[in-house]
Design a protein around this motif. Structure first.
Motif, PDB file in Angstrom:
ATOM      1  N   GLY A 183     -12.204   0.949  -0.671  1.00 51.75           N
ATOM      2  CA  GLY A 183     -12.330  -0.088   0.352  1.00 51.75           C
ATOM      3  C   GLY A 183     -13.336   0.265   1.428  1.00 51.75           C
ATOM      4  N   LYS A 184     -13.686   1.522   1.534  1.00 52.92           N
ATOM      5  CA  LYS A 184     -14.669   1.968   2.525  1.00 52.92           C
ATOM      6  C   LYS A 184     -16.086   1.958   1.972  1.00 52.92           C
ATOM      7  N   CYS A 185     -16.241   1.526   0.737  1.00 48.49           N
ATOM      8  CA  CYS A 185     -17.552   1.498   0.087  1.00 48.49           C
ATOM      9  C   CYS A 185     -18.157   0.096   0.209  1.00 48.49           C
ATOM     10  N   ASN A 186     -19.434   0.043   0.480  1.00 45.36           N
ATOM     11  CA  ASN A 186     -20.129  -1.241   0.605  1.00 45.36           C
ATOM     12  C   ASN A 186     -20.297  -1.948  -0.730  1.00 45.36           C
ATOM     13  N   GLU A 187     -20.120  -1.242  -1.833  1.00 47.61           N
ATOM     14  CA  GLU A 187     -20.346  -1.826  -3.159  1.00 47.61           C
ATOM     15  C   GLU A 187     -19.075  -2.378  -3.808  1.00 47.61           C
ATOM     16  N   ILE A 188     -17.972  -2.412  -3.094  1.00 40.51           N
ATOM     17  CA  ILE A 188     -16.710  -2.890  -3.674  1.00 40.51           C
ATOM     18  C   ILE A 188     -16.761  -4.396  -3.920  1.00 40.51           C
ATOM     19  N   PRO A 189     -16.346  -4.908  -5.038  1.00 38.06           N
ATOM     20  CA  PRO A 189     -15.960  -4.210  -6.247  1.00 38.06           C
ATOM     21  C   PRO A 189     -17.186  -3.865  -7.080  1.00 38.06           C
ATOM     22  N   LYS A 239       4.543   2.543   0.984  1.00 32.96           N
ATOM     23  CA  LYS A 239       3.654   2.364  -0.163  1.00 32.96           C
ATOM     24  C   LYS A 239       2.605   3.454  -0.200  1.00 32.96           C
ATOM     25  N   SER A 240       2.330   3.924  -1.395  1.00 31.63           N
ATOM     26  CA  SER A 240       1.251   4.878  -1.632  1.00 31.63           C
ATOM     27  C   SER A 240       0.163   4.131  -2.390  1.00 31.63           C
ATOM     28  N   ILE A 241      -1.000   3.998  -1.747  1.00 29.82           N
ATOM     29  CA  ILE A 241      -2.114   3.270  -2.332  1.00 29.82           C
ATOM     30  C   ILE A 241      -3.136   4.266  -2.874  1.00 29.82           C
ATOM     31  N   GLY A 242      -3.536   4.057  -4.122  1.00 28.22           N
ATOM     32  CA  GLY A 242      -4.530   4.920  -4.740  1.00 28.22           C
ATOM     33  C   GLY A 242      -5.942   4.580  -4.288  1.00 28.22           C
ATOM     34  N   VAL A 243      -6.861   5.435  -4.606  1.00 28.56           N
ATOM     35  CA  VAL A 243      -8.272   5.273  -4.265  1.00 28.56           C
ATOM     36  C   VAL A 243      -8.795   3.915  -4.728  1.00 28.56           C
ATOM     37  N   CYS A 244      -8.337   3.449  -5.897  1.00 30.95           N
ATOM     38  CA  CYS A 244      -8.829   2.208  -6.493  1.00 30.95           C
ATOM     39  C   CYS A 244      -8.043   0.978  -6.064  1.00 30.95           C
ATOM     40  N   ARG A 265      -6.690  -5.762  -5.810  1.00 30.44           N
ATOM     41  CA  ARG A 265      -6.956  -4.379  -5.395  1.00 30.44           C
ATOM     42  C   ARG A 265      -7.978  -4.325  -4.268  1.00 30.44           C
ATOM     43  N   VAL A 266      -9.012  -5.136  -4.368  1.00 32.65           N
ATOM     44  CA  VAL A 266     -10.025  -5.191  -3.309  1.00 32.65           C
ATOM     45  C   VAL A 266      -9.385  -5.645  -1.991  1.00 32.65           C
ATOM     46  N   LYS A 267      -8.544  -6.643  -2.069  1.00 30.21           N
ATOM     47  CA  LYS A 267      -7.840  -7.151  -0.875  1.00 30.21           C
ATOM     48  C   LYS A 267      -6.967  -6.062  -0.246  1.00 30.21           C
ATOM     49  N   ILE A 268      -6.230  -5.347  -1.082  1.00 32.75           N
ATOM     50  CA  ILE A 268      -5.380  -4.247  -0.608  1.00 32.75           C
ATOM     51  C   ILE A 268      -6.220  -3.178   0.089  1.00 32.75           C
ATOM     52  N   LEU A 269      -7.307  -2.783  -0.539  1.00 36.33           N
ATOM     53  CA  LEU A 269      -8.155  -1.717   0.000  1.00 36.33           C
ATOM     54  C   LEU A 269      -8.841  -2.123   1.303  1.00 36.33           C
ATOM     55  N   LYS A 270      -9.313  -3.341   1.378  1.00 35.83           N
ATOM     56  CA  LYS A 270      -9.992  -3.790   2.598  1.00 35.83           C
ATOM     57  C   LYS A 270      -9.031  -3.915   3.773  1.00 35.83           C
TER      58      LYS A 270
END
Length: 97
Positions: free
Chosen positions: A59-65, A3-8, A89-94
């Protein structure tokens, strides 16, 4: 295929144009094919994460989402659909790190 996950948090590798005219936002440095449709020169998620904050994904940002997630709603989606997509998306990124 991996899988290729985008920034978002979008799963780029599930897109119909992945490996055809697009290899994901990291490979194209945020210059997505849909930018002209929304009046941007670079994806606002990519610009914020990679360029302004030097992080590889939201996912590395403290302000997500952040407001970008809530403001970037496909007009065809209901509010409920949009909320579920943002949460996924938040779940995927975290889970990435």
């Amino acid at each position: 295929m991996e899988k290729s996950i985008g920034v978002c948090g979008c799963i780029c590798s599930e897109c119909r144009i992945y490996n055809k005219s697009c290899d994901g936002c990291h490979a194209i440095k945020g210059k997505a094919c849909w930018l002209d449709e929304v009046g941007l020169d670079i994806c606002d998620f990519y610009e914020c994460a990679m360029i302004k904050n030097g992080i590889e994904h939201c996912g590395k940002c403290n302000e997500i989402p952040c407001n970008k997630f809530w403001g970037n709603k496909n007009p065809e989606w209901t509010e409920e659909q949009h909320r579920k997509i943002v949460e996924e998306r938040v779940k995927i990124l975290k889970a990435l790190d």
